[in-house]
Design an enzyme around this catalytic site. Structure first.
Site, PDB file in Angstrom:
ATOM      1  N   GLU B  10       0.852  -1.190   0.000  1.00 39.68           N
ATOM      2  CA  GLU B  10       0.000   0.000   0.000  1.00 39.68           C
ATOM      3  C   GLU B  10       0.883   1.233   0.000  1.00 39.68           C
ATOM      4  O   GLU B  10       1.821   1.321   0.784  1.00 39.68           O
ATOM      5  CB  GLU B  10      -0.935  -0.008   1.211  1.00 39.68           C
ATOM      6  CG  GLU B  10      -0.355  -0.695   2.416  1.00 39.68           C
ATOM      7  CD  GLU B  10      -1.244  -0.668   3.641  1.00 39.68           C
ATOM      8  OE1 GLU B  10      -1.755   0.406   3.981  1.00 39.68           O
ATOM      9  OE2 GLU B  10      -1.395  -1.728   4.272  1.00 39.68           O
ATOM     10  N   ASP B  90      -6.440   8.739   1.828  1.00 40.39           N
ATOM     11  CA  ASP B  90      -6.082   8.382   3.193  1.00 40.39           C
ATOM     12  C   ASP B  90      -5.107   9.430   3.738  1.00 40.39           C
ATOM     13  O   ASP B  90      -4.076   9.683   3.130  1.00 40.39           O
ATOM     14  CB  ASP B  90      -5.431   6.992   3.207  1.00 40.39           C
ATOM     15  CG  ASP B  90      -5.390   6.402   4.614  1.00 40.39           C
ATOM     16  OD1 ASP B  90      -6.111   6.895   5.493  1.00 40.39           O
ATOM     17  OD2 ASP B  90      -4.639   5.430   4.810  1.00 40.39           O
ATOM     18  N   GLU B  95      -4.064   7.053  -2.030  1.00 43.06           N
ATOM     19  CA  GLU B  95      -3.396   5.795  -1.668  1.00 43.06           C
ATOM     20  C   GLU B  95      -3.867   4.671  -2.583  1.00 43.06           C
ATOM     21  O   GLU B  95      -5.048   4.555  -2.883  1.00 43.06           O
ATOM     22  CB  GLU B  95      -3.706   5.433  -0.205  1.00 43.06           C
ATOM     23  CG  GLU B  95      -3.182   4.051   0.180  1.00 43.06           C
ATOM     24  CD  GLU B  95      -2.968   3.844   1.681  1.00 43.06           C
ATOM     25  OE1 GLU B  95      -2.896   4.852   2.410  1.00 43.06           O
ATOM     26  OE2 GLU B  95      -2.877   2.685   2.100  1.00 43.06           O
ATOM     27  N   SER B  97      -3.714   0.584  -2.703  1.00 38.77           N
ATOM     28  CA  SER B  97      -3.360  -0.668  -2.045  1.00 38.77           C
ATOM     29  C   SER B  97      -3.471  -1.767  -3.080  1.00 38.77           C
ATOM     30  O   SER B  97      -4.554  -2.023  -3.604  1.00 38.77           O
ATOM     31  CB  SER B  97      -4.324  -0.973  -0.897  1.00 38.77           C
ATOM     32  OG  SER B  97      -4.170  -0.019   0.111  1.00 38.77           O
ATOM     33  N   HIS B 152       3.604   0.657   2.858  1.00 42.87           N
ATOM     34  CA  HIS B 152       3.544  -0.484   3.771  1.00 42.87           C
ATOM     35  C   HIS B 152       3.413  -1.787   2.999  1.00 42.87           C
ATOM     36  O   HIS B 152       2.706  -1.857   1.999  1.00 42.87           O
ATOM     37  CB  HIS B 152       2.343  -0.349   4.710  1.00 42.87           C
ATOM     38  CG  HIS B 152       2.359   0.910   5.525  1.00 42.87           C
ATOM     39  ND1 HIS B 152       1.282   1.329   6.267  1.00 42.87           N
ATOM     40  CD2 HIS B 152       3.324   1.832   5.727  1.00 42.87           C
ATOM     41  CE1 HIS B 152       1.594   2.456   6.883  1.00 42.87           C
ATOM     42  NE2 HIS B 152       2.811   2.792   6.566  1.00 42.87           N
ATOM     43  N   ASN B 154       2.315  -5.884   3.249  1.00 41.21           N
ATOM     44  CA  ASN B 154       1.482  -6.792   4.030  1.00 41.21           C
ATOM     45  C   ASN B 154       1.798  -8.228   3.642  1.00 41.21           C
ATOM     46  O   ASN B 154       1.938  -8.532   2.458  1.00 41.21           O
ATOM     47  CB  ASN B 154       0.004  -6.511   3.747  1.00 41.21           C
ATOM     48  CG  ASN B 154      -0.380  -5.113   4.192  1.00 41.21           C
ATOM     49  OD1 ASN B 154      -0.405  -4.832   5.387  1.00 41.21           O
ATOM     50  ND2 ASN B 154      -0.640  -4.239   3.255  1.00 41.21           N
TER      51      ASN B 154
END
Lengths: 63, 494
Positions: B10, B90, B95, B97, B152, B154
């Protein structure tokens, strides 16, 4: 790939790098010219007033 | 045995509007997304039911801290795209993702697709408002003035793995991987010791080792426990200590090496203890040393460089891959990892065709040499920023790429495809295909569910709690046999 291979190959590469490279001198001028051309090309797209542009780039913090 | 390392990235993008420094970033970000997404997609709501940013992986739930209001994101622009991604506003940033990917190669492809979506959004916004063309989007992590925004990763992790094991083995790994994941930055921020240039955009912003926050007091290991999947079986490890990358190899290595380390942790493979005495100080020490020779202290008294510690992880991962079935192109990851470490060790500048921070540093040094610029010259900060411009006309990364100075791992055709199509081997396939085929009947969607309105009460929720299910192999036949959403619901119930 073997687990110990990394370390051995690493040392071998280092030895190879210390060998004289006869072509290096003749290509040095070409390389400089190439870099200069690239910088000239980048100059054309760089935002014009660097100081103002950088100063006004303020973001709200995020994650 | 370790579970498949389904992963995604993201990215909060930086945003500016030329000659309008007082622009509203939420309005501008919303404009981009609304301009890009087709009306049928814009009316599908995000389903927030399973979101819980205050649930902590260490096993407790926290009340919102004073002064750290939990943002009510409802109402902000939020779309789910047919490639399975989420594209939304965001924290005053656009953003993207990415959809869930099964391997690091796909991770790169769908991450790059995000850049192209932002680039296309600027074009689309230009058709709506005259100033739309003045929007610039940067895939970086800092404005150079102490404000940071994240990129980020995940990873799907087995719930059975004790969280402290993850913390124990990941901190030294994350602190030292900067040598290949860093995107480079002129200067320092956030009360860090001043430097001319450092390896990472993000390192200056980490203040604690472990914690729940992401926007202040940032931790090296984030404990947010929102699995977006079956919570009995899975965790979603939310890694916030990484830079947004322009070059493809750093993204590939970032995902691929972390996946291998996580597998080893799940399988209790790592017997060594690499605990660092001061991880928060170490993350800066590593970032602030472009020679890559600085050493950091381990709790057993050893002092190792970041490269030496990465060699340790690589040695373990190689051994692990010999003895275990690893998917996701582990052999390519291991060989790229080795090449990069060898190159950095002999001469970091040798990696300028692979790594963002080196490519940027070499470019900055070339400018300094040609124009005689000191490190405090604003032009260098501009080059630092414009390296990350996602416009392929203006972005300096793309100038280098077109000049043949950067190695590519994926093709433009793969990226083009990924803009409108989901990966085929995760649940993203089901989500993306449903949006493509039945968007008018979908009321809301999220990572782990789709909610349909098939014209009769009640609304039907289709959970997607298994990230590895809903693949093309699994559901294509079912979708083909269901011309309308109502048929799909009926066939799912059958």
């Amino acid at each position: 790939m073997s687990s110990g291979g990394g370390q051995t190959r690493k040392r071998r590469d280092k030895e190879e790098e210390t060998q004289p490279q006869p072509e290096a001198a003749s290509t040095k001028e070409d390389a400089t010219k190439e870099v200069d051309d690239l910088l000239d090309e980048i100059d054309e797209v760089l935002e014009t007033n660097a100081e103002d542009f950088v100063r006004s780039y303020i973001q709200k913090g995020g994650q | 045995m370790a579970i498949p390392k389904i992963c995604g990235i993201e990215t909060e993008y930086g945003i500016s509007v030329r000659d309008h420094s007082d622009f509203n970033p939420i309005v501008a970000s919303s404009l981009l997304i609304n301009a890009y997404a087709k009306p049928a997609l814009r009316r599908v709501k995000w389903d927030y039911e399973e979101e819980n940013p205050l649930r902590d992986a260490r096993g407790f739930e926290r009340a919102p801290a004073e002064g750290a209001a939990v943002e009510d994101e409802t109402g902000l622009v939020n779309v789910i795209l047919p490639n399975g991604s989420r594209y939304y506003v965001d924290h005053a940033h656009p953003e993207y993702s990415s959809p869930e990917c099964s391997n690091p190669h796909d991770g790169v492809v769908w991450d790059k697709a995000g850049e192209r979506i932002l680039e296309a959004s600027i074009q689309a916004a230009g058709a709506i408002v005259p100033n739309g063309q003045g929007i610039s989007i940067y895939k970086n992590n800092s404005d150079g003035k102490g404000n940071s925004y994240g990129c980020h990763e995940n990873y799907l992790v087995d719930r059975k793995t004790p969280f402290p094991n993850l913390v124990h083995h990941l901190i030294p790994f994350l602190v030292t991987r900067q040598v290949f994941t860093g995107s480079g930055k002129v200067g320092a921020e956030a009360n860090s010791r001043d430097v001319d240039f450092q390896i990472s955009q993000r390192a200056d912003f980490f203040e604690v080792e472990v914690g729940l926050e992401t926007t202040f007091k940032r931790p090296i290991i984030n404990t947010r426990d929102e699995p977006h999947a079956d919570p009995e079986r899975y965790r979603r490890l939310h890694v916030i200590a990484g830079d947004a990358n322009m070059a493809e190899l750093p993204t590939f290595l970032k995902l691929g090496t972390a996946a291998l380390v996580l597998r080893m942790i799940e399988d209790d493979f790592i017997a060594e203890d690499f605990t660092l005495t001061e991880p928060v100080r170490a993350i800066r020490t590593v970032s602030h040393d472009p020679s890559c020779k600085a050493t950091i202290e381990l709790s057993d008294g050893r002092r190792l460089s970041a490269i030496e510690l990465q060699w340790e992880y690589l040695r373990l991962a190689s051994k692990y891959s010999e003895d275990n079935d690893t998917d996701g192109g582990a052999a390519d990851v291991l060989s790229a990892w080795e090449q990069v470490l060898e190159g950095l060790e002999s001469d970091p500048t040798s990696q300028s065709h692979r790594l963002d921070w080196v490519a940027k540093l070499v470019l900055l040094e070339a400018y300094r040499a040609r124009d005689g610029l000191g490190w405090d010259h604003p032009k260098l900060r501009l080059i630092d920023l414009q390296y990350h411009d996602v416009s392929r006309k203006r972005g300096l990364y793309y100038k280098l790429e077109r000049a043949g100075k950067i190695d590519r791992l994926v093709t433009e055709e793969e990226i083009e495809w990924a803009i409108d199509h989901p990966p085929e081997d995760t649940r993203a396939y089901f989500r993306g295909e449903c949006l493509r085929r039945y968007s008018r009947a979908i009321v809301a969607a999220s990572w782990d569910a789709l909610i349909f309105d098939v014209g009769e009460e009640p609304l039907r929720k289709v959970p997607t709690l298994e990230p590895g299910r809903g693949t093309k192999a699994h559901v294509e036949e079912l979708l083909d046999a269901s011309p309308r959403a109502g048929d799909l619901i009926a066939n799912l119930g059958a």
